[in-house]
Scaffold this motif. Structure first.
Motif, PDB file in Angstrom:
ATOM      1  N   PRO A 124      35.687  36.453  34.408  1.00  0.00           N
ATOM      2  CA  PRO A 124      35.790  37.609  33.510  1.00  0.00           C
ATOM      3  C   PRO A 124      35.142  37.313  32.163  1.00  0.00           C
ATOM      4  O   PRO A 124      34.947  36.145  31.800  1.00  0.00           O
ATOM      5  CB  PRO A 124      37.306  37.809  33.375  1.00  0.00           C
ATOM      6  CG  PRO A 124      37.879  37.203  34.620  1.00  0.00           C
ATOM      7  CD  PRO A 124      36.997  36.028  34.929  1.00  0.00           C
ATOM      8  N   PRO A 125      34.813  38.346  31.390  1.00  0.00           N
ATOM      9  CA  PRO A 125      34.194  38.141  30.074  1.00  0.00           C
ATOM     10  C   PRO A 125      35.014  37.208  29.189  1.00  0.00           C
ATOM     11  O   PRO A 125      36.247  37.179  29.268  1.00  0.00           O
ATOM     12  CB  PRO A 125      34.147  39.555  29.487  1.00  0.00           C
ATOM     13  CG  PRO A 125      34.140  40.461  30.676  1.00  0.00           C
ATOM     14  CD  PRO A 125      34.976  39.776  31.717  1.00  0.00           C
ATOM     15  N   ASP A 126      34.315  36.451  28.355  1.00  0.00           N
ATOM     16  CA  ASP A 126      34.989  35.512  27.452  1.00  0.00           C
ATOM     17  C   ASP A 126      36.015  36.234  26.582  1.00  0.00           C
ATOM     18  O   ASP A 126      35.732  37.277  25.995  1.00  0.00           O
ATOM     19  CB  ASP A 126      33.955  34.825  26.540  1.00  0.00           C
ATOM     20  CG  ASP A 126      33.020  33.912  27.313  1.00  0.00           C
ATOM     21  OD1 ASP A 126      33.383  33.522  28.437  1.00  0.00           O
ATOM     22  OD2 ASP A 126      31.927  33.607  26.800  1.00  0.00           O
ATOM     23  N   GLY A 127      37.188  35.661  26.507  1.00  0.00           N
ATOM     24  CA  GLY A 127      38.229  36.210  25.646  1.00  0.00           C
ATOM     25  C   GLY A 127      39.077  37.283  26.295  1.00  0.00           C
ATOM     26  O   GLY A 127      40.114  37.675  25.724  1.00  0.00           O
ATOM     27  N   LEU A 128      38.675  37.772  27.488  1.00  0.00           N
ATOM     28  CA  LEU A 128      39.429  38.866  28.100  1.00  0.00           C
ATOM     29  C   LEU A 128      40.826  38.420  28.510  1.00  0.00           C
ATOM     30  O   LEU A 128      41.812  39.129  28.257  1.00  0.00           O
ATOM     31  CB  LEU A 128      38.669  39.410  29.308  1.00  0.00           C
ATOM     32  CG  LEU A 128      39.312  40.596  30.026  1.00  0.00           C
ATOM     33  CD1 LEU A 128      39.464  41.782  29.084  1.00  0.00           C
ATOM     34  CD2 LEU A 128      38.487  41.000  31.251  1.00  0.00           C
ATOM     35  N   LEU A 129      40.941  37.248  29.143  1.00  0.00           N
ATOM     36  CA  LEU A 129      42.252  36.759  29.552  1.00  0.00           C
ATOM     37  C   LEU A 129      43.124  36.463  28.331  1.00  0.00           C
ATOM     38  O   LEU A 129      44.334  36.748  28.330  1.00  0.00           O
ATOM     39  CB  LEU A 129      42.098  35.505  30.417  1.00  0.00           C
ATOM     40  CG  LEU A 129      41.451  35.709  31.788  1.00  0.00           C
ATOM     41  CD1 LEU A 129      41.337  34.392  32.531  1.00  0.00           C
ATOM     42  CD2 LEU A 129      42.255  36.712  32.616  1.00  0.00           C
TER      43      LEU A 129
ATOM     44  N   ALA B 193      40.728  43.508  33.114  1.00  0.00           N
ATOM     45  CA  ALA B 193      40.953  42.171  33.675  1.00  0.00           C
ATOM     46  C   ALA B 193      41.206  42.215  35.173  1.00  0.00           C
ATOM     47  O   ALA B 193      40.990  41.210  35.870  1.00  0.00           O
ATOM     48  CB  ALA B 193      42.132  41.505  32.960  1.00  0.00           C
ATOM     49  N   ILE B 194      41.653  43.341  35.699  1.00  0.00           N
ATOM     50  CA  ILE B 194      41.868  43.492  37.139  1.00  0.00           C
ATOM     51  C   ILE B 194      40.597  43.984  37.836  1.00  0.00           C
ATOM     52  O   ILE B 194      40.198  43.469  38.884  1.00  0.00           O
ATOM     53  CB  ILE B 194      43.028  44.471  37.412  1.00  0.00           C
ATOM     54  CG1 ILE B 194      44.354  43.880  36.947  1.00  0.00           C
ATOM     55  CG2 ILE B 194      43.097  44.817  38.892  1.00  0.00           C
ATOM     56  CD1 ILE B 194      44.827  42.692  37.749  1.00  0.00           C
ATOM     57  N   ILE B 195      39.948  44.970  37.236  1.00  0.00           N
ATOM     58  CA  ILE B 195      38.809  45.608  37.885  1.00  0.00           C
ATOM     59  C   ILE B 195      37.606  44.672  37.989  1.00  0.00           C
ATOM     60  O   ILE B 195      36.917  44.637  39.017  1.00  0.00           O
ATOM     61  CB  ILE B 195      38.416  46.894  37.128  1.00  0.00           C
ATOM     62  CG1 ILE B 195      39.523  47.948  37.289  1.00  0.00           C
ATOM     63  CG2 ILE B 195      37.092  47.446  37.633  1.00  0.00           C
ATOM     64  CD1 ILE B 195      39.319  49.182  36.452  1.00  0.00           C
ATOM     65  N   VAL B 196      37.336  43.902  36.931  1.00  0.00           N
ATOM     66  CA  VAL B 196      36.161  43.025  36.945  1.00  0.00           C
ATOM     67  C   VAL B 196      36.236  41.997  38.085  1.00  0.00           C
ATOM     68  O   VAL B 196      35.292  41.886  38.890  1.00  0.00           O
ATOM     69  CB  VAL B 196      35.982  42.332  35.583  1.00  0.00           C
ATOM     70  CG1 VAL B 196      34.932  41.225  35.666  1.00  0.00           C
ATOM     71  CG2 VAL B 196      35.585  43.346  34.523  1.00  0.00           C
TER      72      VAL B 196
ATOM     73  N   THR C   2      46.164  38.351  36.532  1.00  0.00           N
ATOM     74  CA  THR C   2      44.794  38.445  36.033  1.00  0.00           C
ATOM     75  C   THR C   2      44.119  37.075  35.997  1.00  0.00           C
ATOM     76  O   THR C   2      42.914  36.966  36.224  1.00  0.00           O
ATOM     77  CB  THR C   2      44.760  39.054  34.623  1.00  0.00           C
ATOM     78  OG1 THR C   2      45.530  38.235  33.720  1.00  0.00           O
ATOM     79  CG2 THR C   2      45.330  40.458  34.636  1.00  0.00           C
ATOM     80  N   ALA C   3      44.899  36.032  35.708  1.00  0.00           N
ATOM     81  CA  ALA C   3      44.333  34.677  35.718  1.00  0.00           C
ATOM     82  C   ALA C   3      44.127  34.182  37.142  1.00  0.00           C
ATOM     83  O   ALA C   3      43.152  33.479  37.434  1.00  0.00           O
ATOM     84  CB  ALA C   3      45.238  33.727  34.942  1.00  0.00           C
ATOM     85  N   ASP C   4      45.027  34.575  38.045  1.00  0.00           N
ATOM     86  CA  ASP C   4      44.991  34.062  39.414  1.00  0.00           C
ATOM     87  C   ASP C   4      43.843  34.646  40.229  1.00  0.00           C
ATOM     88  O   ASP C   4      43.380  34.027  41.192  1.00  0.00           O
ATOM     89  CB  ASP C   4      46.324  34.370  40.105  1.00  0.00           C
ATOM     90  CG  ASP C   4      46.576  33.477  41.303  1.00  0.00           C
ATOM     91  OD1 ASP C   4      46.025  32.358  41.337  1.00  0.00           O
ATOM     92  OD2 ASP C   4      47.329  33.880  42.202  1.00  0.00           O
ATOM     93  N   ILE C   5      43.362  35.827  39.851  1.00  0.00           N
ATOM     94  CA  ILE C   5      42.291  36.472  40.622  1.00  0.00           C
ATOM     95  C   ILE C   5      40.950  36.378  39.904  1.00  0.00           C
ATOM     96  O   ILE C   5      39.998  37.096  40.247  1.00  0.00           O
ATOM     97  CB  ILE C   5      42.617  37.949  40.903  1.00  0.00           C
ATOM     98  CG1 ILE C   5      42.644  38.748  39.601  1.00  0.00           C
ATOM     99  CG2 ILE C   5      43.918  38.088  41.655  1.00  0.00           C
ATOM    100  CD1 ILE C   5      42.800  40.245  39.806  1.00  0.00           C
TER     101      ILE C   5
END
Length: 255
Positions: free
Chosen positions: A175-180, A57-60, A223-226
């Motif tokens: 980010p990919p669906d469901g990752l967050l 979630a950070i790298i993508v 992760t949501a903010d970026i």
């Protein structure tokens, strides 16, 4: 979505089946303690799973933002190259083409950039670029030098258009669906796992647990903010286009 649900049910079914089989076969010993091997194994695996999901979630978004930043330099550089190439166009078209380039870049900086935080580009930006390309295509060069300049300007404008399309893709990328959701879910499970395992923290033992929960909460929020390339802490700014405007002024002053 149904496939995800079925995979979860299958994994839980494996655990239930293994528990029944080993109980019937009278293998192993009962494990009812919060610090037993079952809880220890599950806790380690849950922590590893959270770290894996959190890293993704950070790298993508980080990779997307870095690519988007490089693309802004590509687009602005192509605009500057078109501005340079326009110097050999017919005299009556030079000011019009260069003015159109300056207006387009200024529009991107002042009007379009705030819109990109919403995951899209302003359609009028593409219209401006298409109009400029049509104007250059309609030119009637009188000399071979002017013909070459026209071709060069059109090539650079095509590069601007291609980079703009990539910028639109970068703005819409998430980010990919469901990752967050998975990041939030695994973070919550890691926080409440000691209680699920039967532990009842009291007194000073609540302090490290609370600190961990606070850090996990901050990490999940991050992760949501970026998650968007043009919004949040990793937001790509219009510095490359601002530099292009300065370059336009320098070129116009020296030519």
């Amino acid at each position: 979505m149904m496939a995800y649900v079925l995979s979860v049910m299958a994994a839980v079914g494996v655990v239930a089946t293994a528990a029944v089989v080993f109980r019937v076969a009278r293998k192993g010993t009962d494990d009812r303690h919060a610090d037993g091997p079952s809880a220890g194994h599950a806790g380690a695996m849950l922590s590893a799973l959270f770290l894996l999901v959190f890293a993704i979630a950070i790298i993508v978004p980080w990779t997307t933002a870095d690519s988007a930043r490089q693309n802004t330099h590509t687009e602005s550089r192509a605009a500057v190259d078109a501005y340079w190439a326009a110097a050999d166009l017919p005299a009556d078209s030079l000011a019009q083409v260069r003015g159109g380039l300056q207006e387009y870049v200024a529009f991107v900086v002042e009007d379009e950039w705030p819109v990109m935080a919403q995951g899209r580009l302003d359609p009028s930006g593409s219209a401006r670029l298409d109009t400029l390309r049509a104007q250059v295509s309609a030119l009637k060069p009188a000399t071979e030098n002017e013909q070459e300049a026209k071709g060069a300007v059109l090539d650079h404008l095509a590069a601007v258009s291609a980079a703009r399309a990539q910028r639109a893709a970068d703005a819409a990328a998430t980010p990919p669906d469901g990752l967050l959701l998975l990041t939030v879910l695994t973070g919550l499970i890691v926080v409440v796992f000691p209680f699920l395992a039967g532990a009842r923290p009291r007194g000073a033992s609540l302090l490290p647990l609370g600190a961990m929960a606070a850090m996990l909460g901050f990490g999940v929020y991050l992760t949501a903010d970026i998650s968007h390339a043009f919004a949040g802490p990793l937001a790509v700014g219009p510095e490359a286009f601002g530099g292009a405007l300065q370059e336009f002024a320098r070129i116009a002053g020296g030519v």
